[in-house]
Design an enzyme around this catalytic site. Structure first.
Site, PDB file in Angstrom:
ATOM      1  N   CYS A  54       0.837  -1.204  -0.155  1.00 30.67           N
ATOM      2  CA  CYS A  54       0.037  -0.157   0.133  1.00 30.67           C
ATOM      3  C   CYS A  54       1.097   1.331  -0.020  1.00 30.67           C
ATOM      4  O   CYS A  54       1.682   1.433   0.766  1.00 30.67           O
ATOM      5  CB  CYS A  54      -0.724   0.181   1.281  1.00 30.67           C
ATOM      6  SG  CYS A  54      -1.928   1.562   1.452  1.00 30.67           S
ATOM      7  N   TYR A  85      -6.683   4.769 -10.212  1.00 29.72           N
ATOM      8  CA  TYR A  85      -6.560   3.817  -9.052  1.00 29.72           C
ATOM      9  C   TYR A  85      -7.453   2.639  -9.398  1.00 29.72           C
ATOM     10  O   TYR A  85      -7.072   1.783  -8.839  1.00 29.72           O
ATOM     11  CB  TYR A  85      -6.799   4.701  -7.950  1.00 29.72           C
ATOM     12  CG  TYR A  85      -6.977   3.998  -6.436  1.00 29.72           C
ATOM     13  CD1 TYR A  85      -5.543   3.438  -6.194  1.00 29.72           C
ATOM     14  CD2 TYR A  85      -8.007   3.669  -5.791  1.00 29.72           C
ATOM     15  CE1 TYR A  85      -5.538   2.657  -5.042  1.00 29.72           C
ATOM     16  CE2 TYR A  85      -8.030   3.032  -4.564  1.00 29.72           C
ATOM     17  CZ  TYR A  85      -6.710   2.305  -4.196  1.00 29.72           C
ATOM     18  OH  TYR A  85      -6.453   1.558  -3.081  1.00 29.72           O
ATOM     19  N   GLU A  97       1.879  -0.358  -7.195  1.00 25.83           N
ATOM     20  CA  GLU A  97       1.409   1.017  -6.258  1.00 25.83           C
ATOM     21  C   GLU A  97       3.320   1.322  -5.975  1.00 25.83           C
ATOM     22  O   GLU A  97       3.771   0.454  -5.121  1.00 25.83           O
ATOM     23  CB  GLU A  97       0.843   0.923  -5.143  1.00 25.83           C
ATOM     24  CG  GLU A  97      -0.634   0.587  -5.431  1.00 25.83           C
ATOM     25  CD  GLU A  97      -1.575   0.875  -4.081  1.00 25.83           C
ATOM     26  OE1 GLU A  97      -1.304   1.404  -3.239  1.00 25.83           O
ATOM     27  OE2 GLU A  97      -2.663   0.488  -4.209  1.00 25.83           O
ATOM     28  N   ASP A 132      -3.317  -6.990   2.312  1.00 22.11           N
ATOM     29  CA  ASP A 132      -3.673  -6.420   0.886  1.00 22.11           C
ATOM     30  C   ASP A 132      -3.220  -7.561  -0.196  1.00 22.11           C
ATOM     31  O   ASP A 132      -1.899  -7.791  -0.344  1.00 22.11           O
ATOM     32  CB  ASP A 132      -2.944  -5.334   0.871  1.00 22.11           C
ATOM     33  CG  ASP A 132      -3.167  -3.993   1.528  1.00 22.11           C
ATOM     34  OD1 ASP A 132      -4.614  -3.853   1.830  1.00 22.11           O
ATOM     35  OD2 ASP A 132      -2.437  -3.240   2.174  1.00 22.11           O
ATOM     36  N   TYR A 137       0.289  -4.780  -5.306  1.00 23.46           N
ATOM     37  CA  TYR A 137       1.043  -4.926  -3.937  1.00 23.46           C
ATOM     38  C   TYR A 137       2.287  -5.659  -4.071  1.00 23.46           C
ATOM     39  O   TYR A 137       3.124  -5.762  -2.905  1.00 23.46           O
ATOM     40  CB  TYR A 137      -0.032  -5.301  -2.729  1.00 23.46           C
ATOM     41  CG  TYR A 137      -1.281  -4.495  -2.654  1.00 23.46           C
ATOM     42  CD1 TYR A 137      -1.304  -3.237  -2.434  1.00 23.46           C
ATOM     43  CD2 TYR A 137      -2.307  -5.252  -2.884  1.00 23.46           C
ATOM     44  CE1 TYR A 137      -2.388  -2.569  -2.151  1.00 23.46           C
ATOM     45  CE2 TYR A 137      -3.558  -4.576  -2.882  1.00 23.46           C
ATOM     46  CZ  TYR A 137      -3.459  -3.297  -2.345  1.00 23.46           C
ATOM     47  OH  TYR A 137      -4.948  -2.594  -2.268  1.00 23.46           O
ATOM     48  N   CYS A 200      -2.852   2.067   7.300  1.00 19.24           N
ATOM     49  CA  CYS A 200      -1.518   1.373   6.892  1.00 19.24           C
ATOM     50  C   CYS A 200      -1.336  -0.156   7.378  1.00 19.24           C
ATOM     51  O   CYS A 200      -1.143  -0.036   8.304  1.00 19.24           O
ATOM     52  CB  CYS A 200      -0.536   2.369   7.454  1.00 19.24           C
ATOM     53  SG  CYS A 200       1.267   1.982   6.900  1.00 19.24           S
ATOM     54  N   CYS A 209      18.488  -5.227   7.869  1.00 21.33           N
ATOM     55  CA  CYS A 209      19.016  -5.526   6.549  1.00 21.33           C
ATOM     56  C   CYS A 209      20.363  -4.888   6.429  1.00 21.33           C
ATOM     57  O   CYS A 209      20.574  -3.621   6.661  1.00 21.33           O
ATOM     58  CB  CYS A 209      18.265  -4.504   5.249  1.00 21.33           C
ATOM     59  SG  CYS A 209      18.829  -4.829   3.746  1.00 21.33           S
TER      60      CYS A 209
END
Length: 218
Positions: A54, A85, A97, A132, A137, A200, A209
């Site tokens: 998202c 969209y 997105e 999602d 996504y 969110c 990472c």
């Protein structure tokens, strides 16, 4: 943002929506810092493009980062020109997105942005991110030159090893030239600044990472 059943295969040129010749309207200035979304950008600044689920939450992760001058959300790596969209949500444009990031390389490196990208979502989930689900996504890094691609591939390999050690599956992030970046509609730009309590669904893996050996901090 949408939880209905969607196709998990990308469309073909024959099945993709036709789109339109002209860009859809969008905001002119960033809602947080008032910098222009489409430029002009300061001399010496660079752009990077990422997709990590998202785009509302993804954009916020980058605009909060020191060295980032402006961000914008949009659609890329698909087939339909100038999609809306609703068209992207249908799964029939092939777009993901994405977030456009304009940054000062004297303050933050491309490798550090790639690190932030990987740590801000779960890059092992394929055509979804959390709840999602759909091709829009998918995780992606969209590079503009061979140097960016080399850095992205090196960070991906390093993070893949770190994730494997913690029991995660392989990284599904695509690293490609994403083609045109189509700016999303005005209401999507900096959505979580305009709507602080908005949705969110992003969540990282909790695995750091590593960047360093074998990763050039360009």
């Amino acid at each position: 943002m949408f939880w209905s059943k969607k196709p998990l295969d990308l469309p073909t040129p024959e099945t993709a929506l036709k789109g339109r010749p002209d860009a859809i309207p969008t905001a002119r200035l960033h809602h947080v810092n008032q910098n222009p979304l489409k430029g002009p950008y300061p001399d010496g600044f660079r752009t990077a493009i990422f997709a990590l689920g998202c785009f509302w939450g993804a954009e916020r992760a980058f605009w909060r980062t020191p060295g980032v001058w402006v961000t914008a959300v949009g659609y890329l790596a698909g087939l339909t020109p100038n999609p809306t969209y609703e068209e992207v949500c249908s799964g029939r444009t092939g777009h993901t997105e994405g977030v456009l990031v304009v940054y000062d390389p004297a303050v933050i490196s491309y490798a550090d942005l790639v690190k932030l990208f990987f740590e801000s979502h779960d890059p092992t989930q394929g055509m979804r991110q959390g709840n999602d689900v759909g091709t829009q996504y998918r995780s992606g890094i969209y590079t503009s030159d061979p140097q960016e691609k080399a850095v992205a591939e090196a960070v991906k390999a390093s993070y893949g090893s770190a994730l494997k050690a913690k029991g995660f599956g392989p990284i599904t992030t695509e690293i490609i030239d994403g083609g045109p970046f189509y700016f999303a509609e005005d209401y999507h730009q900096q959505y979580l600044s305009k709507n602080p309590g908005g949705y969110c669904g992003l969540g990282g893996t909790g695995v750091s990472c590593p960047i360093g050996v074998g990763v050039a901090a360009q």
